[in-house]
Motif scaffolding. Structure first.
Motif, short mmCIF file in Angstrom:
data_model
loop_
_atom_site.label_atom_id
_atom_site.label_comp_id
_atom_site.label_asym_id
_atom_site.label_seq_id
_atom_site.Cartn_x
_atom_site.Cartn_y
_atom_site.Cartn_z
N SER A 128 0.94 -1.10 0.04
CA SER A 128 -0.18 -0.20 -0.07
C SER A 128 1.00 1.27 -0.03
N GLY A 129 0.78 1.92 -1.17
CA GLY A 129 1.74 3.29 -1.03
C GLY A 129 2.96 2.99 -1.99
N SER A 130 3.54 4.11 -2.15
CA SER A 130 5.14 3.72 -2.93
C SER A 130 6.04 4.88 -2.42
N GLU A 131 7.03 4.87 -3.16
CA GLU A 131 8.41 5.68 -2.41
C GLU A 131 7.51 7.31 -2.32
N SER A 132 6.64 7.55 -3.04
CA SER A 132 6.24 9.02 -2.86
C SER A 132 5.03 9.06 -2.17
N GLU A 133 4.16 8.06 -1.82
CA GLU A 133 2.76 7.95 -1.28
C GLU A 133 2.82 7.48 -0.08
N THR A 134 2.26 8.21 0.87
CA THR A 134 1.99 7.67 2.20
C THR A 134 0.64 7.89 2.59
N PHE A 135 0.43 7.43 3.70
CA PHE A 135 -1.09 7.62 4.43
C PHE A 135 -0.96 7.90 5.90
N ASP A 136 -2.14 8.65 6.30
CA ASP A 136 -2.24 8.94 7.73
C ASP A 136 -3.23 8.11 8.54
N THR A 137 -3.47 8.56 9.72
CA THR A 137 -4.27 8.09 10.76
C THR A 137 -5.52 7.64 10.27
N GLY A 138 -6.00 6.25 10.30
CA GLY A 138 -7.62 6.07 10.02
C GLY A 138 -7.63 5.17 8.73
N HIS A 139 -6.38 5.11 7.90
CA HIS A 139 -6.13 4.63 6.77
C HIS A 139 -5.95 2.73 7.06
N THR A 140 -6.65 2.15 6.24
CA THR A 140 -6.54 0.70 6.49
C THR A 140 -6.15 0.04 5.10
N TYR A 141 -5.58 -1.34 4.98
CA TYR A 141 -5.14 -1.86 3.84
C TYR A 141 -5.02 -3.39 4.44
N SER A 142 -5.77 -4.27 3.43
CA SER A 142 -5.78 -5.64 3.73
C SER A 142 -5.52 -6.22 2.39
N HIS A 143 -4.94 -7.63 2.69
CA HIS A 143 -4.36 -8.41 1.83
C HIS A 143 -4.47 -9.99 2.26
N THR A 144 -4.76 -10.83 1.39
CA THR A 144 -4.77 -12.32 1.72
C THR A 144 -3.77 -13.18 1.08
N PHE A 145 -2.97 -13.72 1.98
CA PHE A 145 -1.87 -14.33 1.45
C PHE A 145 -2.16 -15.76 1.26
N ASP A 146 -1.94 -16.27 0.12
CA ASP A 146 -2.17 -17.62 -0.41
C ASP A 146 -1.01 -18.25 -0.65
N THR A 147 0.12 -17.81 -0.90
CA THR A 147 1.16 -18.45 -1.31
C THR A 147 1.92 -18.50 -0.10
N GLU A 148 2.68 -19.56 0.21
CA GLU A 148 3.47 -19.90 1.23
C GLU A 148 4.91 -19.57 1.18
N GLY A 149 5.42 -18.89 2.26
CA GLY A 149 6.88 -18.40 2.04
C GLY A 149 7.18 -17.27 2.98
N SER A 150 8.29 -16.55 2.93
CA SER A 150 8.48 -15.46 3.51
C SER A 150 8.29 -14.10 3.10
N TYR A 151 7.60 -13.13 3.60
CA TYR A 151 7.25 -11.77 2.75
C TYR A 151 7.76 -10.54 3.98
N GLU A 152 8.86 -9.80 3.42
CA GLU A 152 9.23 -8.96 4.21
C GLU A 152 8.83 -7.46 3.65
N TYR A 153 8.70 -6.46 4.39
CA TYR A 153 7.92 -5.22 4.04
C TYR A 153 8.87 -3.95 4.83
N VAL A 154 8.58 -2.75 4.21
CA VAL A 154 9.06 -1.64 5.06
C VAL A 154 8.15 -0.53 4.96
#
Length: 229
Positions: A128-154
């Motif tokens: 959710s977002g990009s290098e130039s796009e951020t979000f503020d308080t109250g924003h929500t984002y969801s994703h369903t993970f079907d593929t097994e493995g390790s996911y890293e994010y920042v």
């Protein structure tokens, strides 16, 4: 004691012990992770049925929020707080889930995003977002993970401050290979106590046979007295 009386007594003890062991060995435990389940009738046994896994749903999201999900569903849901109390962290920072689980990120402070840096091949998670796009308080984002493995994010604006997260889908051990683990008797539908009862029954029968053999071989004691002597 006469031979005939002893043999009758020994047979009664062995038969009674075997009869007592039968109900214990007949117990059955059934576990189900899906819908309703009913077991058949049993004779002299005890059957326990456990069922679970009801319907699960995600909450509604207000307008302006972003949501994304895979097709799987049915794997439950988890929540990750973004910037709780103004801290530059994801909470929890590490999350282990089953395939089909939906993870929802909830913003509790401003200027954050969720950008994947590593994921399994073919997963297709965009964040959710990009290098130039951020979000503020109250924003929500969801994703369903079907593929097994390790996911890293920042969170890109605060990556240098340590605002990173990891999601592990499926077994943490990854890849197959090793030999199968030893089966637990409880999971095989046989209560573990039944093994003890069976062993005790066999020992009782063996001891009865050995005692009877020696008694018949060496005869009655000369000191015993009976009615017909």
């Amino acid at each position: 004691m006469k031979r005939r009386d002893f043999l009758l007594a020994a047979s009664g003890v062995a038969g009674g012990t075997a009869a007592a062991a039968a109900p214990a060995g007949a117990q059955q435990t059934t576990t189900s992770g899906g819908g309703n389940q009913s077991g058949g009738n049993g004779t002299g046994g005890t059957q326990t049925t456990t069922s679970g896994g009801g319907n699960q749903s995600n909450g509604n999201q207000s307008s302006g929020n972003q949501s994304e999900g895979g097709g799987g569903g049915g794997g439950g849901s988890e929540t990750v707080t973004v910037g709780p109390g103004g801290e530059l962290v994801f909470e929890p920072a590490e999350l282990q889930i089953s395939p089909g689980t939906t993870v929802e990120w909830v913003w509790e402070s401003d200027t954050h995003n969720v950008i994947p840096t590593s994921q399994p091949d073919g997963a297709g998670w965009e964040g959710s977002g990009s290098e130039s796009e951020t979000f503020d308080t109250g924003h929500t984002y969801s994703h369903t993970f079907d593929t097994e493995g390790s996911y890293e994010y920042v969170c890109i604006p605060h990556e240098s401050a340590g605002m990173t997260g990891t999601i592990t889908v499926g077994s943490s051990g990854g890849g197959g290979g090793g030999g199968s683990a030893e089966a637990d008797p409880e999971h095989m539908g046989v209560p573990f106590q039944a093994h003890y009862v069976g062993i005790a029954t066999i020992l009782m029968m063996v001891m009865s046979l050995i005692f009877t053999f020696f008694f018949l071989k060496y005869g009655e004691s000369p000191h015993t007295s009976g009615g017909n002597r």
